[in-house]
Design a protein around this motif. Structure first.
Motif, PDB file in Angstrom:
ATOM      1  N   GLU A 367       0.837  -1.191   0.000  1.00 27.95           N
ATOM      2  CA  GLU A 367       0.000   0.000   0.000  1.00 27.95           C
ATOM      3  C   GLU A 367       0.880   1.252   0.000  1.00 27.95           C
ATOM      4  O   GLU A 367       1.803   1.379   0.814  1.00 27.95           O
ATOM      5  CB  GLU A 367      -0.899   0.009   1.242  1.00 27.95           C
ATOM      6  N   PHE A 368       0.617   2.172  -0.954  1.00 24.53           N
ATOM      7  CA  PHE A 368       1.273   3.468  -0.963  1.00 24.53           C
ATOM      8  C   PHE A 368       0.513   4.433  -0.053  1.00 24.53           C
ATOM      9  O   PHE A 368      -0.719   4.384   0.034  1.00 24.53           O
ATOM     10  CB  PHE A 368       1.274   4.072  -2.374  1.00 24.53           C
ATOM     11  N   SER A 369       1.238   5.340   0.595  1.00 26.22           N
ATOM     12  CA  SER A 369       0.583   6.448   1.277  1.00 26.22           C
ATOM     13  C   SER A 369       0.095   7.434   0.227  1.00 26.22           C
ATOM     14  O   SER A 369       0.620   7.488  -0.891  1.00 26.22           O
ATOM     15  CB  SER A 369       1.547   7.137   2.246  1.00 26.22           C
ATOM     16  N   SER A 370      -0.919   8.230   0.550  1.00 22.82           N
ATOM     17  CA  SER A 370      -1.532   9.126  -0.429  1.00 22.82           C
ATOM     18  C   SER A 370      -0.580  10.209  -0.908  1.00 22.82           C
ATOM     19  O   SER A 370      -0.713  10.708  -2.030  1.00 22.82           O
ATOM     20  CB  SER A 370      -2.797   9.768   0.154  1.00 22.82           C
ATOM     21  N   ASP A 371       0.421  10.569  -0.088  1.00 20.83           N
ATOM     22  CA  ASP A 371       1.358  11.602  -0.508  1.00 20.83           C
ATOM     23  C   ASP A 371       2.580  11.028  -1.222  1.00 20.83           C
ATOM     24  O   ASP A 371       3.465  11.773  -1.665  1.00 20.83           O
ATOM     25  CB  ASP A 371       1.807  12.449   0.684  1.00 20.83           C
ATOM     26  N   THR A 373       5.117   9.304  -0.091  1.00 16.27           N
ATOM     27  CA  THR A 373       6.390   9.283   0.624  1.00 16.27           C
ATOM     28  C   THR A 373       6.636   7.972   1.352  1.00 16.27           C
ATOM     29  O   THR A 373       7.777   7.654   1.694  1.00 16.27           O
ATOM     30  CB  THR A 373       6.454  10.425   1.647  1.00 16.27           C
ATOM     31  N   MET A 374       5.579   7.210   1.607  1.00 18.92           N
ATOM     32  CA  MET A 374       5.702   5.968   2.367  1.00 18.92           C
ATOM     33  C   MET A 374       5.079   4.804   1.585  1.00 18.92           C
ATOM     34  O   MET A 374       4.224   4.994   0.716  1.00 18.92           O
ATOM     35  CB  MET A 374       5.005   6.091   3.729  1.00 18.92           C
ATOM     36  N   MET A 382       4.762  -9.214  10.714  1.00 16.57           N
ATOM     37  CA  MET A 382       5.045  -7.791  10.851  1.00 16.57           C
ATOM     38  C   MET A 382       4.409  -6.971   9.745  1.00 16.57           C
ATOM     39  O   MET A 382       4.030  -7.485   8.698  1.00 16.57           O
ATOM     40  CB  MET A 382       6.561  -7.569  10.841  1.00 16.57           C
ATOM     41  N   VAL A 383       4.304  -5.679  10.036  1.00 19.64           N
ATOM     42  CA  VAL A 383       4.005  -4.673   9.022  1.00 19.64           C
ATOM     43  C   VAL A 383       5.263  -3.826   8.873  1.00 19.64           C
ATOM     44  O   VAL A 383       5.831  -3.369   9.871  1.00 19.64           O
ATOM     45  CB  VAL A 383       2.816  -3.781   9.440  1.00 19.64           C
ATOM     46  N   CYS A 384       5.710  -3.633   7.644  1.00 21.60           N
ATOM     47  CA  CYS A 384       6.917  -2.843   7.393  1.00 21.60           C
ATOM     48  C   CYS A 384       6.531  -1.534   6.720  1.00 21.60           C
ATOM     49  O   CYS A 384       5.789  -1.539   5.733  1.00 21.60           O
ATOM     50  CB  CYS A 384       7.893  -3.614   6.512  1.00 21.60           C
ATOM     51  N   ILE A 385       7.045  -0.426   7.243  1.00 24.35           N
ATOM     52  CA  ILE A 385       6.855   0.889   6.641  1.00 24.35           C
ATOM     53  C   ILE A 385       8.175   1.290   5.995  1.00 24.35           C
ATOM     54  O   ILE A 385       9.221   1.318   6.652  1.00 24.35           O
ATOM     55  CB  ILE A 385       6.447   1.946   7.692  1.00 24.35           C
ATOM     56  N   TRP A 386       8.127   1.595   4.683  1.00 25.97           N
ATOM     57  CA  TRP A 386       9.333   1.919   3.933  1.00 25.97           C
ATOM     58  C   TRP A 386       9.321   3.398   3.545  1.00 25.97           C
ATOM     59  O   TRP A 386       8.275   3.959   3.225  1.00 25.97           O
ATOM     60  CB  TRP A 386       9.426   1.073   2.671  1.00 25.97           C
ATOM     61  N   ASP A 387      10.495   3.999   3.545  1.00 25.10           N
ATOM     62  CA  ASP A 387      10.675   5.374   3.077  1.00 25.10           C
ATOM     63  C   ASP A 387      10.956   5.331   1.579  1.00 25.10           C
ATOM     64  O   ASP A 387      11.956   4.749   1.147  1.00 25.10           O
ATOM     65  CB  ASP A 387      11.838   6.029   3.827  1.00 25.10           C
ATOM     66  N   LEU A 388      10.072   5.922   0.770  1.00 25.51           N
ATOM     67  CA  LEU A 388      10.226   5.858  -0.676  1.00 25.51           C
ATOM     68  C   LEU A 388      11.294   6.806  -1.211  1.00 25.51           C
ATOM     69  O   LEU A 388      11.704   6.673  -2.368  1.00 25.51           O
ATOM     70  CB  LEU A 388       8.879   6.158  -1.360  1.00 25.51           C
ATOM     71  N   THR A 392      14.566   2.852   2.239  1.00 22.01           N
ATOM     72  CA  THR A 392      15.022   2.214   3.471  1.00 22.01           C
ATOM     73  C   THR A 392      13.823   1.889   4.354  1.00 22.01           C
ATOM     74  O   THR A 392      12.745   2.460   4.220  1.00 22.01           O
ATOM     75  CB  THR A 392      15.993   3.124   4.249  1.00 22.01           C
ATOM     76  N   LEU A 393      14.053   0.987   5.286  1.00 21.37           N
ATOM     77  CA  LEU A 393      13.002   0.574   6.207  1.00 21.37           C
ATOM     78  C   LEU A 393      12.810   1.651   7.271  1.00 21.37           C
ATOM     79  O   LEU A 393      13.746   2.014   7.983  1.00 21.37           O
ATOM     80  CB  LEU A 393      13.372  -0.760   6.845  1.00 21.37           C
ATOM     81  N   HIS A 394      11.595   2.163   7.361  1.00 22.48           N
ATOM     82  CA  HIS A 394      11.287   3.241   8.301  1.00 22.48           C
ATOM     83  C   HIS A 394      10.850   2.706   9.663  1.00 22.48           C
ATOM     84  O   HIS A 394      11.302   3.185  10.698  1.00 22.48           O
ATOM     85  CB  HIS A 394      10.184   4.128   7.707  1.00 22.48           C
ATOM     86  N   LYS A 395       9.987   1.710   9.662  1.00 16.70           N
ATOM     87  CA  LYS A 395       9.462   1.187  10.927  1.00 16.70           C
ATOM     88  C   LYS A 395       8.949  -0.236  10.718  1.00 16.70           C
ATOM     89  O   LYS A 395       8.365  -0.552   9.680  1.00 16.70           O
ATOM     90  CB  LYS A 395       8.332   2.063  11.456  1.00 16.70           C
ATOM     91  N   VAL A 396       9.194  -1.093  11.703  1.00 12.18           N
ATOM     92  CA  VAL A 396       8.655  -2.447  11.718  1.00 12.18           C
ATOM     93  C   VAL A 396       7.653  -2.542  12.865  1.00 12.18           C
ATOM     94  O   VAL A 396       7.975  -2.211  14.005  1.00 12.18           O
ATOM     95  CB  VAL A 396       9.764  -3.500  11.903  1.00 12.18           C
ATOM     96  N   ILE A 397       6.429  -2.962  12.539  1.00 14.92           N
ATOM     97  CA  ILE A 397       5.370  -3.077  13.538  1.00 14.92           C
ATOM     98  C   ILE A 397       5.014  -4.556  13.706  1.00 14.92           C
ATOM     99  O   ILE A 397       4.488  -5.176  12.765  1.00 14.92           O
ATOM    100  CB  ILE A 397       4.120  -2.282  13.124  1.00 14.92           C
ATOM    101  N   PRO A 398       5.301  -5.161  14.844  1.00 10.86           N
ATOM    102  CA  PRO A 398       4.946  -6.580  15.049  1.00 10.86           C
ATOM    103  C   PRO A 398       3.427  -6.773  15.033  1.00 10.86           C
ATOM    104  O   PRO A 398       2.669  -5.900  15.472  1.00 10.86           O
ATOM    105  CB  PRO A 398       5.519  -6.892  16.436  1.00 10.86           C
ATOM    106  N   THR A 399       2.987  -7.908  14.519  1.00  9.27           N
ATOM    107  CA  THR A 399       1.553  -8.210  14.461  1.00  9.27           C
ATOM    108  C   THR A 399       1.168  -9.397  15.332  1.00  9.27           C
ATOM    109  O   THR A 399       0.048  -9.895  15.238  1.00  9.27           O
ATOM    110  CB  THR A 399       1.124  -8.494  13.013  1.00  9.27           C
ATOM    111  N   ASP A 400       2.115  -9.872  16.148  1.00  6.74           N
ATOM    112  CA  ASP A 400       1.837 -10.997  17.050  1.00  6.74           C
ATOM    113  C   ASP A 400       1.347 -12.228  16.293  1.00  6.74           C
ATOM    114  O   ASP A 400       0.403 -12.911  16.701  1.00  6.74           O
ATOM    115  CB  ASP A 400       0.810 -10.602  18.117  1.00  6.74           C
ATOM    116  N   ASN A 401       2.003 -12.477  15.140  1.00  8.15           N
ATOM    117  CA  ASN A 401       1.692 -13.648  14.306  1.00  8.15           C
ATOM    118  C   ASN A 401       0.275 -13.638  13.746  1.00  8.15           C
ATOM    119  O   ASN A 401      -0.252 -14.678  13.349  1.00  8.15           O
ATOM    120  CB  ASN A 401       1.935 -14.952  15.075  1.00  8.15           C
TER     121      ASN A 401
END
Length: 608
Positions: A367-371, A373-374, A382-388, A392-401
């Motif tokens: 999924e792209f962010s609307s602006d 940039t992400m 996990m959910v990974c947030i990337w800097d476009l 590079t990897l911006h943030k990793v959010i665990p999803t507890d499997n």
């Protein structure tokens, strides 16, 4: 056949302007003289030159016939293709005459395994009902039927001279048959699990079988005795192939490698490493000098069989494409597939790049962010947030499997929403903190979407309802009822609170989320798996299990046209930001880009 255009434009269905990807690999085969190489994929048969490893041509089935699998054999100038989409049939591809489709005349609903004889004359099928059936591949007529196994037949193999046939069953036995008489000759024992692949040595004296527990067995056909047992650890999907002279045997292994053994002694000769995912297909060249291996990582690698060095690599044979998304500026389209990678396609050159590192887990959503940039992706853990900007990897959010089934950025905020099972979670993309959650569905959530005003989030569930939530707080707002089965997909119209939904009941329903009233209903001939609204809101695209895409006038619900050519379930649809192109993808591993002006003008309509 020489093509002036790049392979991305070969044999496209009407209205499509580009195909991205080549389809999942089903089978590999060299031409008898070794000068060409065929890849049986989900969309057709790709022919490569074995000296340059470049694409020569693409043979595709009739676009009006939907084929879920392409599997067959290559004999001289003819291809025999087995169509796995019931009712089963055989297509005879003659490079000079064309394609002739031959349906099988008999109880095809019982077919579990199927194989074509090396001479292309006989088709053997194994049934869920334990029956072995022989068919005339030229007429489709049933020749004979016999029951020898006490359970389902899981694998079949012909000897090179077409005299013998081997069948493996879930009764953990292998039966040897006389093809001409369709009579049982002998039974081979000694396995603890069912055999899922069988192959005869070229001279027909040895039979090799890969079992579901990752073992490779070799039997002497004359004595029915087991010669040796080798460990491959390739469970449920093992495959082996003999050297053309029969002295060695190769098999795919569970560690993504290919091993080559001495067929007489069982001593290991070579181990070939290079693939990043399971190897599905292997094939020796006629001169024994090269081994080709096709993998779920989307590559075909060519190896020197004596030194073990890699000679060449072919890319682009991607697996099932599950999600698509255009970049906000329309210059790229991103796709996620089950080969553990995110694929980025440059829409000026139609070339592929993967700027992000692959993850250990399979990537399911993008999924792209609307602006712009992400970029967000999900895997099992996990959910990974990337800097476009920096890739590079911006943030990793665990999803507890928990498996995330849908993912959306909330516009003009730092909130990312994702559905898991029956719950919707809301995260801060900068801190990774979970801000809120929404519960209320009684069953699995298939999809979510957020209105452009960032106020309403809608969710579609297997419980047959659509629920509306506050997109920033997660508080419940309302419930939309009307579907008579699971709701698989939904989408907000741009700059609007009008919502469209579709699901198992084959209906497409339009809703006013301000009043929660049902506005209109459209129907398609199969389940609705994907929906997308054009940027101007005037056109709605729907796709589903029948492989077809409908374009609708969203103002009056009139069907404008039907796009046919995906050849597989349509699982994702998205419009380009300028509204001129529709991208579609499915389980054939390819993406089609449709020229909407051409599609609509061809039926006498104004484009968008």
């Amino acid at each position: 056949m020489q093509h002036a255009e790049p392979y991305t434009k070969w044999n496209l269905p009407h209205g499509a302007k580009v195909r991205l990807g080549k389809g999942r690999i089903n089978r590999l085969q060299y031409s008898p003289d070794g000068s060409q190489f065929a890849v049986f994929s989900r969309i057709g048969i790709w022919i490569y030159n074995t000296y340059t490893y470049k694409e020569v041509t693409l043979l595709t089935p009739n676009q009006s016939s939907r084929t879920t699998e392409l599997n067959g054999s290559w004999t001289g100038k003819r291809f025999h293709q087995i169509n796995w989409d019931p009712p089963f049939s055989v297509s005879l591809w003659d490079t000079q005459v064309g394609i002739r489709n031959i349906p099988l005349k008999g109880p095809t609903e019982e077919i579990r395994s199927i194989e074509l004889s090396p001479d292309g004359k006989t088709l053997a099928s194994g049934g869920w009902d334990s029956a072995l059936r022989l068919w005339d591949s030229q007429t489709g007529s049933l020749i004979s039927s016999v029951i020898g196994h006490s359970s389902t037949i899981s694998s079949i193999a012909f000897s090179a001279d077409c005299r013998l046939l081997a069948t493996g069953g879930y009764d953990n036995t292998i039966k040897i048959w006389d093809v001409n008489k369709c009579q049982h000759i002998s039974t081979l024992n000694g396995t603890e699990e069912a055999i899922n692949h069988l192959v005869f040595s070229p001279n027909g004296t040895i039979l090799a079988g890969n079992s579901e527990d990752g073992m490779l067995y070799l039997w002497d056909i004359a004595t029915s005795k087991k010669i040796t047992t080798l460990i491959t650890e390739s469970k449920d999907c093992g495959k082996s192939v003999f050297f053309p002279d029969g002295t060695r045997i190769a098999s795919n292994c569970g560690d993504h490698s290919v091993k080559i053994w001495n067929a007489d002694t069982g001593n290991e000769h070579l181990t070939l490493f290079g693939h990043k995912d399971l190897v599905d297909e292997i094939e020796f060249s006629p001169d024994s000098k090269t081994l080709a291996s096709g993998s779920d990582d989307g590559t075909i690698r060519f190896w020197d069989t004596f030194s073990g060095t890699e000679k060449a690599i072919i890319t682009g044979h991607t697996r099932r494409t599950v999600f698509l998304d255009y970049s906000p500026d329309g210059t790229q389209i991103a796709s996620s597939s089950s080969d553990n990678t995110i694929h980025f396609w440059d829409l000026n050159t139609y070339t592929e790049s993967t700027p992000f590192a692959s993850l250990d887990d399979e990537i399911d959503l993008i999924e792209f962010s609307s602006d712009g940039t992400m970029f967000a992706s999900t895997s099992l853990e996990m959910v990974c947030i990337w800097d476009l900007n920096s890739y590079t990897l911006h943030k990793v959010i665990p999803t507890d499997n928990k498996a995330i089934t849908s993912l959306k950025f909330v516009p003009e905020s730092t909130i990312l929403a994702g559905s898991a099972d029956k719950t919707i979670c809301y995260w801060d993309i900068d801190t990774g903190e979970q801000l809120a959650s929404s519960t209320g569905h009684s069953s699995y959530i298939h999809a979510i979407d957020v209105a452009d005003d960032s106020i309403i989030l809608a969710s579609a569930s297997s419980d047959g309802t659509i629920r509306l939530w506050n997109a920033r707080t997660g508080h419940p707002l309302n419930i939309l009822k009307g579907h008579t089965g699971e709701v698989y997909t939904l989408a907000f119209f741009p700059n609007s609170r009008t919502l469209v939904s579709g699901g198992y009941d084959e209906s497409i329903r339009v809703w006013d989320t301000n009043t929660c009233e049902h506005i209109s209903t459209m129907n398609r001939p199969s389940s609705v798996r994907a929906l997308a609204a054009s940027p101007d809101g005037y056109t709605l695209a729907s796709g589903g299990d029948d492989g077809k895409i409908q374009l609708w006038n969203s103002q009056n619900g009139k069907l404008l046209t039907v796009l046919d050519g995906n050849g597989a379930d349509v699982e994702a649809l998205t419009f380009s930001p300028d509204g001129t192109t529709l991208a579609s993808s499915g389980n054939d591993g390819t993406i089609l880009l449709w020229d909407l002006q051409l599609c609509l003008n061809s039926v006498g309509l104004c484009a968008l």
